[in-house]
Design an enzyme around this catalytic site. Structure first.
Site, PDB file in Angstrom:
ATOM      1  N   HIS A  84       2.264 -11.630  14.141  1.00 48.63           N
ATOM      2  CA  HIS A  84       3.351 -12.250  15.155  1.00 48.63           C
ATOM      3  C   HIS A  84       2.788 -13.755  15.405  1.00 48.63           C
ATOM      4  O   HIS A  84       3.883 -14.195  16.060  1.00 48.63           O
ATOM      5  CB  HIS A  84       3.581 -11.387  16.395  1.00 48.63           C
ATOM      6  CG  HIS A  84       4.855 -11.170  16.610  1.00 48.63           C
ATOM      7  ND1 HIS A  84       5.894 -12.213  16.479  1.00 48.63           N
ATOM      8  CD2 HIS A  84       5.552 -10.455  17.705  1.00 48.63           C
ATOM      9  CE1 HIS A  84       6.862 -12.095  16.910  1.00 48.63           C
ATOM     10  NE2 HIS A  84       6.799 -11.209  17.859  1.00 48.63           N
ATOM     11  N   THR A 101       0.733  -1.260  -0.101  1.00 46.25           N
ATOM     12  CA  THR A 101      -0.014  -0.004   0.049  1.00 46.25           C
ATOM     13  C   THR A 101       0.972   1.417  -0.087  1.00 46.25           C
ATOM     14  O   THR A 101       2.016   1.176   0.703  1.00 46.25           O
ATOM     15  CB  THR A 101      -0.903   0.155   1.206  1.00 46.25           C
ATOM     16  OG1 THR A 101      -1.633   1.190   1.096  1.00 46.25           O
ATOM     17  CG2 THR A 101      -0.408  -0.284   2.231  1.00 46.25           C
TER      18      THR A 101
END
Length: 408
Positions: A371, A319
């Site tokens: 994560h 992006t």
């Protein structure tokens, strides 16, 4: 009389409902077969609904209605004769401002004294609530006997917003499109269901700028597409994904799915909001291939022609908030993907290069990652690999032969 029931077709797998965004015809119009009669929003794209036959149309749904796939939205009388002089002109889609519901409160006279509504006293419960809100009971209109302020009156009372100035105080309420609502849901889902973390780095784009300055004219002349930053970043990302494959993976239940290909989702701003078309097998594309495909997808998104299939199945997202002036951000993961790279604006600033202070075109880059599946070593290593490729594109992205890499 022969009546055809037009039902909402399925725009893609897993889509069960669409919204009538705009009728392009009016009730009673004569329509031709394959003529676009409506624009419908799914949770992924805006699509045109073509007439399945010629005839007089009767609408069975209103703009803004959510309709299930397979539901009848209009009838077409196929036995009706075509009006003399040709088909009736297609009605123009209503302008956006005409569809907005606007509520404007009449401005109060400037410096008007606070109104006094109560003709009775406040009940003990009401008084306690008003005291907690720091509201004078005399400013609350009581609905109890003899104007007594009730507990409900106190609960509904709002504090004064100050002395009216006589300025405009209009409000506007507009229903969000299905696409906008879906984007909102997915953003919240990403925040709530992933262990999202963001790591940052900065890139010196001096070498990229040199290559673009030297070859952009020849590249444009030969390939009819510009040599932009997105091809460099896409090539740098696909290289980094090969080095750190955990970033190019996703969680499915208790399993990790790794991909041996890189389908790169490119976030673009369309007329209906954020859209994320996918560049398939970007790892196999040349600079020309990446630039041409991004241009094609961005044009289709801008023109409202993008399809569900073209926005489904990416493995990683890029992006670019820099086109709007963003200096730094923490992009949100595009589920079920596990990583997204954020690009930002390019600012010339002093940096140390080989022990000397020089002015260089610098960009901050950010990697948000899940994560649960990507550790710090992989995430930081991935971002460093992107940085290395962009600071040494001649060797790492072009194999020291820019003319061959750019197909010149």
């Amino acid at each position: 009389m022969s009546i055809l029931e037009m039902k909402v077709p399925s725009p893609g797998e897993s889509i069960t409902e669409v919204e009538i965004a705009t009728w392009l015809v009016k009730d009673g119009d004569y329509v031709e077969k394959d003529q676009a009669i409506a624009e419908v929003d799914s949770d992924k794209a805006t699509l045109e609904l073509p007439a399945e036959a010629s005839g007089i149309i009767t609408l069975k749904a209103e703009e803004g209605d959510a309709v299930a796939v397979g539901q009848v939205v209009c009838l077409i009388d196929t036995s009706a004769a075509k009006p003399s002089g040709g088909a009736a002109p297609v009605a123009e889609a209503p302008k956006a401002e005409e569809k907005k519901e606007e509520v404007k409160a009449a401005p109060a006279p400037a410096a008007a004294p606070a109104a006094t509504y109560a003709t009775g006293s406040a009940s003990p419960a009401a008084k306690k609530i008003l005291d907690e809100k720091s509201i004078d009971a005399a400013s609350v209109q009581g609905t109890g006997k003899d104007g007594r302020v009730t507990k409900e009156d106190a609960l509904n009372a709002t504090p004064s917003m100050g002395t009216p100035t006589g300025g405009p105080r209009g409000t506007e309420r507009k229903k969000m499109s299905m696409l906008r609502r879906k984007v909102a849901e997915r953003l919240v889902e990403a925040k709530n269901t992933t262990a999202m973390l963001t790591t940052f780095n900065e890139v010196n784009l001096t070498e990229v700028n040199k290559l673009r300055s030297e070859f952009k004219d020849a590249f444009k002349a030969k390939h009819n597409v510009g040599l932009g930053f997105m091809s460099f970043f896409t090539k740098a990302v696909t290289r980094a994904l090969e080095l750190f494959p955990d970033v190019n993976s996703m969680i499915d239940g208790q399993d990790q799915i790794k991909f041996d290909f890189a389908d790169i989702s490119i976030a673009v701003s369309g007329p209906k909001g954020l859209m994320v078309p996918v560049v398939r097998n970007a790892e196999l594309l040349s600079f020309r291939g990446v630039e041409a495909e991004i241009k094609r997808l961005a044009t289709r998104a801008r023109d409202g022609q993008i399809t569900v299939d073209e926005m489904t199945g990416g493995t990683f997202t890029i992006t670019n908030g820099g086109v709007f002036g963003s200096m730094l951000s923490t992009p949100i993961i595009n589920p079920p993907q596990s990583g997204i790279l954020g690009m930002h604006n390019i600012i010339e600033r002093p940096v140390a290069v080989n022990g000397q202070v020089v002015i260089a075109p610098m960009m901050y880059i950010a990697l948000s990652y899940d994560h649960r599946i990507i550790d710090g070593r992989e995430s930081v290593g991935f971002l460093v690999a992107v940085k290395e490729a962009l600071e040494n594109p001649m060797e790492l992205l072009m194999n020291n032969d820019p003319k061959k890499a750019l197909e010149l």
